[in-house]
Design a protein around this motif. Structure first.
Motif, mmCIF file in Angstrom:
data_model
loop_
_atom_site.group_PDB
_atom_site.id
_atom_site.type_symbol
_atom_site.label_atom_id
_atom_site.label_comp_id
_atom_site.label_asym_id
_atom_site.label_seq_id
_atom_site.Cartn_x
_atom_site.Cartn_y
_atom_site.Cartn_z
ATOM 1 N N LEU A 107 0.818 -1.210 0.000
ATOM 2 C CA LEU A 107 0.000 0.000 0.000
ATOM 3 C C LEU A 107 0.855 1.264 0.000
ATOM 4 C CD1 LEU A 107 -2.363 -1.358 2.762
ATOM 5 C CD2 LEU A 107 -3.048 -0.925 0.382
ATOM 6 N N LYS A 109 -0.256 3.950 1.668
ATOM 7 C CA LYS A 109 -0.389 4.387 3.053
ATOM 8 C C LYS A 109 -1.176 3.313 3.796
ATOM 9 C CE LYS A 109 -0.293 7.503 6.403
ATOM 10 N NZ LYS A 109 0.981 7.651 7.114
ATOM 11 N N ARG A 110 -0.531 2.674 4.764
ATOM 12 C CA ARG A 110 -1.161 1.600 5.503
ATOM 13 C C ARG A 110 -1.855 2.168 6.746
ATOM 14 N NH1 ARG A 110 -2.722 -4.058 5.900
ATOM 15 N NH2 ARG A 110 -3.697 -3.894 7.958
ATOM 16 N N PHE A 111 -3.081 1.744 7.001
ATOM 17 C CA PHE A 111 -3.762 2.086 8.249
ATOM 18 C C PHE A 111 -3.869 0.828 9.113
ATOM 19 C CE2 PHE A 111 -4.520 5.654 5.592
ATOM 20 C CZ PHE A 111 -4.583 6.731 6.469
#
Lengths: 245, 279, 279, 245
Positions: A107, A109-111
């Protein structure tokens, strides 16, 4: 009259959505829904329809004794009326993404992750989607990753699903058959046009569009005097910033 | 005198073998931080974390320290202290493999092992990208015909057995029984693990089975392979009835972990101090 | 003053409808004898008993009194006091239908409902005549392929939801939470029941959730639809920490129940007395 | 020397079979196996290989805290080394019948039921079949009803199964491959011929046939002084009749 803070208006609006519930559960990192549920519980204390609130991250307000699976079991049994889910992204068909943006698995931006959404979204009758940030970045045409789908085909067990979406700009209802959101209420600080522009998906507008309502002084007093100290116990960062700074 | 083998925290950490599948308790279930630091010190590698159902600073530290090859979890987060930075970095830069899951699936896979059945069915999940990225999950036609839904599709999850489980708890008794209170997910984890090690705040001179209330809150010694005394063993995470999470330290960690360099400095300092005492 | 609706034992009995599927606790889980007598008095008919996993005098009395149409159980026995005579008579003379089962299957069918899945797999059973006589059970090929056993056959059990569960317990608190101690099968039963009624020895002026030990031993009020005070409510069965089984009465019952006539006389006498008090 | 009672000999013989076990569980209505397990536990108290005994019907000797399903879960997990099963009928292939005699479901004589046998017989490595009465009525050619089968085909998960059968006349071992029992020990009050005549199925005889051994005085003392009072707690009828009459 006291100045009412923006999160307090959201708390008040969410609290109104819990009107007919008997049991509301609050998951991880949900201080505004948690405050709303405790407010509703307090206001209905002496009524016939009492509200039970389970806040998983609290020792005191956790009504479960069968370990952390009990929330999911009890929800699947149909014993939880309302649950809240958030989303890095939410799209116009109410798909939610709690995992990240970009092409999975690598990804951009990983959450944090999907938590219990992939079951809760299916079994709890009234899921309220809550995301404060209302921008084309959060409310998107199509989510990058589906943590849990908004709708399911008939051969999938699904007594539950999305009923509302609330942000700091608007309250939407979700129509399962038409597979779309309809705006119900709007934050008076914004115009409908501004809301349309800040939403990445199309939604139905409403001839009877209402404004977010101001909580009464009585409600504000309950919130600040009785609820805030409770919230301080299990969402200390949030409560300190809002009420004890 | 106790009727079981008392171990040191170091001895527990040395029981963790490279490549093993480790059960990781959630932030509310007794995070074994003192053992975690010893695991990091010993440079354990290629660990596979199985979180029930999530991890916070423990998982983030292990990932940032290069101990982790793979993680199966419903979330990694510092909660009120924000995203888990070392985890984010590891995923965004393809350093570790992730099996993204959802809380009830993580429970059910262990419950399958608890009952020694090869799989468990679970509703939900269908239509999610979680499902599309899990080769070990499948969908079958419900083999039990009901009137309402003759053609229901349902997800099948495989049983998962842990190599080792480590957690921190309040008390052990003289016979090696451990008080877990309402944290019954620890029982599920233990039932599904080959080896179970526990650190405790105190060892008390009684047998929990002599009192029905205490027995109700107990994980029996028959599931436990070793116990170590470790005061403040969950710090900076909290432990019910003992101490709450240390906000200041969590903020400090959240800030330091944003970059590998500052994380490394933070860990170097952390390891050099003696936060945990064995007595 | 309590924060829940206190019922009478009679009111609980009247909630039991003809034809309903009733959860029956084992002899060690708090047998609701005072309610059972009221059910018999009210001449409830065609009840279906679901035992977890067996029944003793409670089931035998209900059968002997003509209240039962069907029983699903792993055993009916008076334990040290011999076979259950009215049950034996009913089976040998085709008066009731039996679904012979085995303990873990009775647990698993309720656990399926607890998780709201339509079925649970269970090992064992294959090759038994239990299986051959259960149309609601089936065998499938294990859908999860493991290295060792590619062609494993496994039994699939359907989820069972109870219409009503009644049990006797030690204490309720002022908010209607009930202490069940280690008898966690009562939680499984409650999770799988539409309605749950409980009789207790005493109601205490506290909230069990204020103490982690007590909370650990508690079935939360959210699963409970009504509570009645009933001193000695399990008699002649026992209740942990309160009283042990009454050997003399069990012997008396075992002897009387051998024949329908002597059973009828025993029951007539039993009903006419007031063994249970509400205060 | 004290007169040794017949059940005490059985208790002593059964106790010998538990030599290498770490955890023995005792189910409903099993006073003789329960006494044997407690005897073995006591005798190994100060050894390296301690024995854990779980007696389900006892409050004190029950090591479980997860409700009555824990015995079955723990057994399926492989944590119980030995368990005892009885039988209205037991046949030469070690099939057991706990349900009754006659044609099911309308039986001539109904007994209590199968209890947990249909799982325990499959998963516990050492199942000891115990039935005091040794007659052609109890040890039959073919059981009328199979509560649990003695052997299973390879596509059925079966790490456990029958290892021994003990009656008041003899001790047999079971050979899974040959699907038959072999006599190992005999009660000295009976001849082999008497045992053959009182057994409804054929079994292998043994050149090294031994006799039931007399428990030592030390063992008898432990049994009567330390074990009997414990048994009185959870099998009062049995203990009173044998030791406290």
């Amino acid at each position: 009259m006291t100045e009412v803070l923006q999160p307090e208006i959201l708390i008040s609006e969410i609290s109104n959505l819990l009107r007919d519930d008997r049991h509301v559960a609050i998951g991880a990192a949900s201080p505004i829904p948690g405050s709303a549920a405790l407010l509703a519980e307090e206001e209905r204390k002496n009524s016939d329809l009492k509200l039970k609130v389970t806040i998983l991250h609290s020792q005191k307000f956790n009504n479960f004794t069968d370990g952390s699976r009990e929330l999911f079991d009890a929800s699947a049994q149909g014993r939880i009326d309302t649950f809240f889910l958030g989303g890095v992204q939410i799209d116009g068909e109410a798909n939610i993404n709690l995992v990240g943006t970009g092409r999975y698995p690598k990804l951009d931006k990983r959450f944090s992750g999907s938590f219990g959404s992939a079951l809760m979204y299916f079994v709890v009758p009234k899921i309220i989607l809550f995301r404060e940030e209302h921008t084309p970045r959060t409310l998107v045409k199509k989510v990058d990753f589906i943590s849990a789908p908004g709708i399911s085909p008939p051969n999938v067990y699904r007594p539950g699903g999305p009923k509302y979406l609330i942000t700091n700009r608007a309250l939407f209802s979700f129509n399962k058959k038409e597979k779309n959101f309809k705006i119900e209420k709007i934050n008076p600080e914004f115009t409908l046009d501004e809301v349309i522009k800040s939403t990445g998906f199309e939604f139905k507008t409403n001839k009877n569009l209402k404004y977010f309502s101001m909580p009464s002084q009585k409600r504000i007093d309950i919130l600040r005097n009785l609820i805030a100290p409770k919230v301080l116990n299990f969402y200390p960062q949030f409560a300190k910033k809002l009420w004890f700074n | 005198m106790v009727n079981f083998d008392l171990m040191t925290v170091e001895a527990i950490a040395s029981k963790v073998e490279d490549n093993s599948l480790i059960g990781i308790p959630a932030d509310y279930s007794g995070v074994p931080m003192s053992v975690t630091i010893e695991i990091i010190k010993r440079k354990k590698r290629n660990l596979r974390l199985y979180c029930l159902p999530l991890t916070t600073i423990q998982g983030d530290m292990l990932i940032g320290s290069g101990c982790v090859k793979e993680i199966e979890t419903a979330a990694v987060t510092l909660g009120e202290y924000g995203q888990a930075p070392r985890f984010q970095d590891a995923i965004e830069n393809n350093k570790i493999k992730i099996k993204d899951s959802t809380c009830p699936a993580l429970h059910a896979q262990l419950q399958a092992t608890e009952k020694s059945v090869p799989f468990m069915p679970l509703r939900g999940i269908i239509g999610s990208d979680l499902y599309h990225n899990r080769k070990d999950w499948s969908v079958i036609d419900n083999p039990v015909k009901t009137h309402s839904k003759d053609d229901e599709k349902i997800v099948i999850l495989p049983a998962v057995q842990l190599d080792v489980l480590i957690f921190h708890a309040a008390k052990a008794d003289i016979n090696g029984n451990v008080q877990i209170g309402r944290r019954r997910e620890l029982a599920t984890l233990a039932h599904a693990a080959k080896k179970v090690y526990v650190t405790v705040e105190e060892i008390v001179n009684e047998d929990f089975f002599e009192c029905e209330l205490k027995a109700s809150a107990t994980l029996p010694s028959l599931y436990i392979d070793g116990i170590s005394l470790s005061k403040n063993g969950a710090w900076p995470c909290g432990l019910t009835d003992y101490y709450t999470l240390d906000s200041e330290e969590m903020n400090k960690y959240a800030k330091a972990a944003k970059h590998q360099e500052t994380f490394d400095a933070y860990m170097k300092n952390f390891i050099s101090q003696s936060f945990y005492s064995n007595n």
